[in-house]
Design an enzyme around this catalytic site. Structure first.
Site, PDB file in Angstrom:
ATOM      1  N   GLY A 206      42.102  99.192   5.655  1.00  0.00           N
ATOM      2  CA  GLY A 206      42.753  98.377   6.667  1.00  0.00           C
ATOM      3  C   GLY A 206      44.078  98.967   7.086  1.00  0.00           C
ATOM      4  N   ASN A 207      44.882  98.172   7.763  1.00  0.00           N
ATOM      5  CA  ASN A 207      46.201  98.625   8.198  1.00  0.00           C
ATOM      6  C   ASN A 207      47.166  97.454   8.160  1.00  0.00           C
ATOM      7  OD1 ASN A 207      46.044  97.247  10.869  1.00  0.00           O
ATOM      8  ND2 ASN A 207      44.408  98.736  11.229  1.00  0.00           N
ATOM      9  N   ARG A 208      48.397  97.708   8.542  1.00  0.00           N
ATOM     10  CA  ARG A 208      49.468  96.721   8.379  1.00  0.00           C
ATOM     11  C   ARG A 208      49.630  95.778   9.568  1.00  0.00           C
ATOM     12  NH1 ARG A 208      54.745  99.896   7.216  1.00  0.00           N
ATOM     13  NH2 ARG A 208      55.533  97.758   7.267  1.00  0.00           N
ATOM     14  N   ALA A 274      45.020  96.798  16.235  1.00  0.00           N
ATOM     15  CA  ALA A 274      45.082  98.073  15.515  1.00  0.00           C
ATOM     16  C   ALA A 274      43.684  98.328  14.957  1.00  0.00           C
ATOM     17  CB  ALA A 274      46.112  98.017  14.402  1.00  0.00           C
TER      18      ALA A 274
END
Length: 405
Positions: A206-208, A274
């Site tokens: 995943g990402n932030r 994102a």
């Protein structure tokens, strides 16, 4: 800033208490002006304790100070929450039969109405006409939320949550003018949040991204009159914006499918999400454990480029005159700075506008404020000054409006 919070006589008046507290906790001077009916729901002492200022309803209290003129003249913002059908009718016709309506006539600052009433009242031609009049006079009238109303009724007309009213009010303070209703009749699709690509039933790549910027885009677009579909990835803790349809997805593949579906017939797509560039080739059916059988590496494969796919579909004549906005979270490296990479990305993607954020600790992701640049396919570049994510959203929509055909 000097903020007036007007409170109409509806069951949602109790939510005004949270709104007043949000304003005072952020350093504003708050004056609460309820109607007499509002005091049937929340007592005068409550508003005085929360605001730290006296509460009056009539024009004959404290006459030497001429409050029915002075309060409106000195205000930097007036917020009416809840704005009942009766209160908006009186304000639209220019009545001044109590302190709140008199204050509205003398105010020359931004004015925000947050309606709350039953669906039938909100949709009645008289209320529709009054809302149009208030907007024509320069006020911002929020689109109400849909949900549970008084009793067992459900539908549009619910007061937006205090957090949402506060966010829009803060935006008006930053802009110092009303939100234009320039997206009336337009369909806008917004993606938000990060995607999650599963490794096994427990883990994911995943990402932030928190989704806050995408939610701000959707919220502001809806309040400018657009019919908005928000395709939300990982956005834990974010409440759905009022008057916005929310479609929840998890993976990049699911987001691409949802964008394909909802972009058909839309006027604009804003890809603020994102989206993961890669996903694992193999997803384990059981949790990957340490030990003899643990993998030395994880093989990845590319996800499809949703933004580039939209541009290609438009070139192929499948999406008409769809306006397309991309987002780029960039860092500088030995090959160039943030803008160098962003310009190359705009040329590669082919979208109409590209919002560029420099990312890093405390920047762009998981914070409430943002800044960056707005690059246009025509070669224009605009700096987006530091401010709330709602302010950045409003500046992007200012630039998007002229592109809609």
């Amino acid at each position: 800033m000097r903020i007036v919070v007007g409170v109409g006589g509806g069951i949602a008046a109790y939510k005004a208490c949270s709104l007043v507290r949000k304003f005072t906790e952020t350093g504003h001077h708050v004056r609460v002006i309820p109607t007499e009916s509002a005091l049937q729901f929340v007592g005068k002492a409550t508003f005085e304790a929360l605001s730290g200022n006296p509460v009056q309803t009539g024009v004959f209290a404290d006459v030497p100070e001429v409050p029915h003129v002075r309060i409106g003249q000195e205000a930097d913002l007036v917020v009416i929450a809840p704005a009942t059908a009766d209160l908006m009718a009186r304000a639209a016709s220019g009545r001044a039969d109590d302190l709140l309506t008199a204050t509205l006539l003398t105010a020359r600052c931004p004015v925000l109405f947050a309606p709350a009433m039953h669906t039938e009242m909100w949709e009645h031609p008289a209320t529709v006409a009054n809302v149009a009049t208030l907007r024509a006079h320069g006020s911002t009238v929020m689109e109400p939320a849909s949900g549970r109303l008084t009793g067992a009724d459900t539908g549009p007309g619910r007061l937006p949550e205090p957090e949402e009213i506060f966010a829009l009010a803060s935006l008006l303070l930053e802009r110092a003018d009303a939100l234009p209703r320039d997206l009336e009749g337009r369909r806008v699709v917004v993606s938000a949040g990060g995607t999650r690509e599963p490794l096994d039933p427990v883990r994911f790549l995943g990402n932030r991204s928190s989704g806050k910027q995408g939610y701000a885009m959707a919220r502001v677009a809806a309040q400018r009159g657009a019919q908005v579909t928000l395709i939300a990835g990982n956005t834990i803790g974010l409440e759905p914006p009022a008057a916005v349809e929310v479609v929840h997805v998890t993976t990049a593949e699911q987001m691409g499918t949802a964008v394909d579906k909802h972009s058909a017939g839309a006027d604009a797509v804003i890809m603020a999400a994102a989206v993961a560039d890669f996903r694992p080739v193999n997803v384990a059916a059981a949790k990957i454990k340490k030990g003899a059988h643990e993998p030395n590496s994880i093989e990845l494969t590319k996800n499809r480029d949703i933004l580039a796919g939209l541009v290609q579909a438009r070139r192929d004549g499948q999406l008409g005159g769809l306006a397309i906005v991309g987002f780029a979270a960039e860092t500088g490296d030995e090959h160039g700075d943030v803008l160098t990479h962003a310009r190359a990305k705009l040329a590669r993607k082919g979208c109409d506008l590209l919002v560029v954020n420099a990312v890093g600790e405390g920047k762009a992701f998981e914070v409430d404020n943002n800044d960056g640049w707005l690059l246009g396919a025509d070669g224009t570049e605009q700096s987006l000054d530091h401010g709330s994510k709602a302010l950045l959203a409003s500046r992007v929509l200012d630039a998007l409006g002229p592109l809609l055909r």
